[in-house]
Design an enzyme around this catalytic site. Sequence first.
Site, short mmCIF file in Angstrom:
data_model
loop_
_atom_site.label_atom_id
_atom_site.label_comp_id
_atom_site.label_asym_id
_atom_site.label_seq_id
_atom_site.Cartn_x
_atom_site.Cartn_y
_atom_site.Cartn_z
N SER A 137 0.81 -1.22 0.00
CA SER A 137 0.00 0.00 0.00
C SER A 137 0.85 1.27 0.00
O SER A 137 1.91 1.32 0.62
CB SER A 137 -0.93 0.01 1.22
N GLU A 138 0.31 2.26 -0.68
CA GLU A 138 0.99 3.56 -0.77
C GLU A 138 0.00 4.67 -0.46
O GLU A 138 -1.21 4.45 -0.50
CB GLU A 138 1.54 3.75 -2.19
N GLU A 253 -3.57 -14.77 3.14
CA GLU A 253 -3.78 -13.63 4.05
C GLU A 253 -5.26 -13.55 4.44
O GLU A 253 -5.61 -13.40 5.61
CB GLU A 253 -3.35 -12.32 3.38
N ARG A 254 -6.13 -13.66 3.43
CA ARG A 254 -7.57 -13.51 3.69
C ARG A 254 -8.11 -14.68 4.49
O ARG A 254 -8.97 -14.51 5.36
CB ARG A 254 -8.31 -13.33 2.36
N GLN A 290 -35.39 -11.99 27.11
CA GLN A 290 -35.45 -12.43 25.71
C GLN A 290 -34.56 -11.59 24.77
O GLN A 290 -33.90 -12.12 23.88
CB GLN A 290 -36.89 -12.41 25.23
N GLU A 378 -15.73 -3.91 -0.02
CA GLU A 378 -16.19 -3.52 -1.37
C GLU A 378 -15.40 -4.28 -2.43
O GLU A 378 -15.97 -4.73 -3.43
CB GLU A 378 -16.03 -2.00 -1.57
C1 FAD Z 1 -3.85 -1.07 10.44
C2 FAD Z 1 -3.56 -1.35 9.00
C3 FAD Z 1 -2.54 -2.23 8.68
C4 FAD Z 1 -2.22 -2.47 7.33
N1 FAD Z 1 -1.15 -3.28 7.03
C5 FAD Z 1 -0.71 -3.33 5.74
C6 FAD Z 1 0.50 -4.01 5.41
O1 FAD Z 1 1.16 -4.61 6.26
N2 FAD Z 1 0.93 -3.96 4.12
C7 FAD Z 1 0.23 -3.32 3.14
O2 FAD Z 1 0.68 -3.32 2.00
N3 FAD Z 1 -0.93 -2.68 3.42
C8 FAD Z 1 -1.41 -2.67 4.69
N4 FAD Z 1 -2.58 -2.00 4.99
C9 FAD Z 1 -3.30 -1.33 3.92
C10 FAD Z 1 -4.62 -1.97 3.55
O3 FAD Z 1 -4.41 -3.15 2.81
C11 FAD Z 1 -5.43 -0.92 2.77
O4 FAD Z 1 -5.81 0.09 3.70
C12 FAD Z 1 -6.64 -1.47 2.07
O5 FAD Z 1 -6.27 -2.36 1.05
C13 FAD Z 1 -7.52 -0.36 1.47
O6 FAD Z 1 -6.76 0.52 0.72
P1 FAD Z 1 -6.84 2.12 1.00
O7 FAD Z 1 -6.72 2.33 2.45
O8 FAD Z 1 -5.86 2.78 0.12
O9 FAD Z 1 -8.29 2.50 0.58
P2 FAD Z 1 -8.80 2.86 -0.91
O10 FAD Z 1 -8.36 1.80 -1.85
O11 FAD Z 1 -8.45 4.25 -1.21
O12 FAD Z 1 -10.37 2.74 -0.71
C14 FAD Z 1 -11.14 3.75 -0.08
C15 FAD Z 1 -12.61 3.29 -0.13
O13 FAD Z 1 -13.02 3.12 -1.50
C16 FAD Z 1 -13.50 1.83 -1.70
N5 FAD Z 1 -13.16 1.34 -3.03
C17 FAD Z 1 -11.96 1.27 -3.63
N6 FAD Z 1 -12.07 0.70 -4.85
C18 FAD Z 1 -13.37 0.41 -5.01
C19 FAD Z 1 -14.14 -0.19 -6.06
N7 FAD Z 1 -13.55 -0.63 -7.19
N8 FAD Z 1 -15.47 -0.32 -5.90
C20 FAD Z 1 -16.07 0.10 -4.76
N9 FAD Z 1 -15.41 0.67 -3.73
C21 FAD Z 1 -14.09 0.82 -3.86
C22 FAD Z 1 -12.81 0.98 -0.63
O14 FAD Z 1 -13.52 -0.23 -0.41
C23 FAD Z 1 -12.83 1.94 0.53
O15 FAD Z 1 -14.07 1.90 1.17
C24 FAD Z 1 -2.95 -1.82 6.32
C25 FAD Z 1 -4.02 -0.96 6.65
C26 FAD Z 1 -4.30 -0.71 7.97
C27 FAD Z 1 -5.41 0.26 8.28
#
Ligand code: FAD
Length: 390
Positions: A137-138, A253-254, A290, A378
């Site tokens: 992630s970036e 992972e999942r 209940q 999502e």
């Molecule tokens: C505590 C923590 C630990 C983590 N550890 C790691 C790690 O070790 N290594 C690593 O690489 N990453 C890590 N991550 C990153 C994590 O995998 C990402 O936060 C996640 O994949 C979502 O990406 P984003 O935060 O950039 O959200 P975005 O991709 O910007 O998404 C923002 C919103 O838009 C929605 N969205 C995006 N695309 C679509 C689409 N096509 N259709 C509908 N909705 C969409 C998303 O579901 C979300 O609700 C970590 C994150 C957290 C918070």
Amino acid sequence: MSLPQAAPPRPIPPFGDEHETLREAIRRFVANELRPHAQEWEDARWFPNTVFTRMAELGYLGLKYPEEYGGQGGDHVHDAVLAEELSRCGSGGLAAGIGAHIGIATPPIWKFGSDDQKRRFLAPAIGGEKIGALGISEPGAGSDVAGIRTLARRVEGGYLVNGSKTFITNGVRADFVVTAVKTTEEGGHQGLSFLLIEKGMEGFSVSKKLEKLGWHASDTAELAFQDVFVPEENLLGEENKGFYLIMANFQWERLAMALGAVGSMDAVLERTLAFAGERHAFGRPIAKHQAIRHKLAEMAVKLEASRSLTYHALRLFAGGQDALREVTEAKLLSQRSAYEVADEALQIHGGAGYMREYAIERVVRDTRLGPIGGGTDEVMREILGKQLGL
Ligand SMILES: Cc1cc2nc3c(=O)[nH]c(=O)nc-3n(C[C@H](O)[C@H](O)[C@H](O)COP(=O)(O)OP(=O)(O)OC[C@H]3O[C@@H](n4cnc5c(N)ncnc54)[C@H](O)[C@@H]3O)c2cc1C
């Protein structure tokens, strides 16, 4: 009031008697050596690296890896026991830090690494001497992996890396980061590669330790790469074939996250049943009202549905079958369910649930990450939609 049976009798396939023996040992370790420190490590926003060395000593960092590299020679089902039981440690951050090392950082080295890379990174990771992280992630790209911008430019003898990563679990403490980079700028999915970037490489730094809603004991970091020279021998797998590595890694992972959610719900339901049996209001245990009884029934259904789907996906995955749909379904259902179950448990605990002392509020905060991390709800629905031909 006698405690009702919340869990079905074990073993449940794919687990057998051998796995249940392992489960008992891990459960004891978690209860005696991790859980008593959960609050202290949450407060410190850090757990000590000795957790890794102790787990290595017990063989828990290499359950699924071959003995040749110091592993136990088991398989994913052994690791599944660990993933499920770790969630009983009472700190999502602690489970996440260990989980990132075992579940997402080392598997690609095992699967795609050269023998030299396995000796330099996998073996010391299994031995607890080196800690790993996975950096995909970036700041500008999470769900849309193809959109990453960290660039690795070919130079003599290796690559020059520039860019940044964010939200990286174990990012502060990691000795090596399995890092996704772009090796072909315009390549989209086809331009991704992985490099093993090591602590101490010039130009590689931890730019920030991030504060979070939950997972307090884990270090989540932002990483910066400024003209970092990474030698050729640290390219993991083939150049421009990194997307396959990401896809392969996501499955486990999942699944591991789903197993953790099942373990978390199991523990929370057990505690809440006990609480509801003891706590009296209006002349009887609250479980005899209940409204509370129905909440507990719903929680048990969420747990059982998640457990059934997760174990089903695990059976397919461990049997070498394509389990994309089942793993995705298990991840989607279990992560949302774990949060809802924790939230209902808090409600049943009343004011006590809001207090730190009962540690239910922490479960609510910690489980909120599930529907985001490892692919959001999502994104899971998008994958399932495609499976339906949509
Ligand atoms: C505590 C923590 C630990 C983590 N550890 C790691 C790690 O070790 N290594 C690593 O690489 N990453 C890590 N991550 C990153 C994590 O995998 C990402 O936060 C996640 O994949 C979502 O990406 P984003 O935060 O950039 O959200 P975005 O991709 O910007 O998404 C923002 C919103 O838009 C929605 N969205 C995006 N695309 C679509 C689409 N096509 N259709 C509908 N909705 C969409 C998303 O579901 C979300 O609700 C970590 C994150 C957290 C918070």
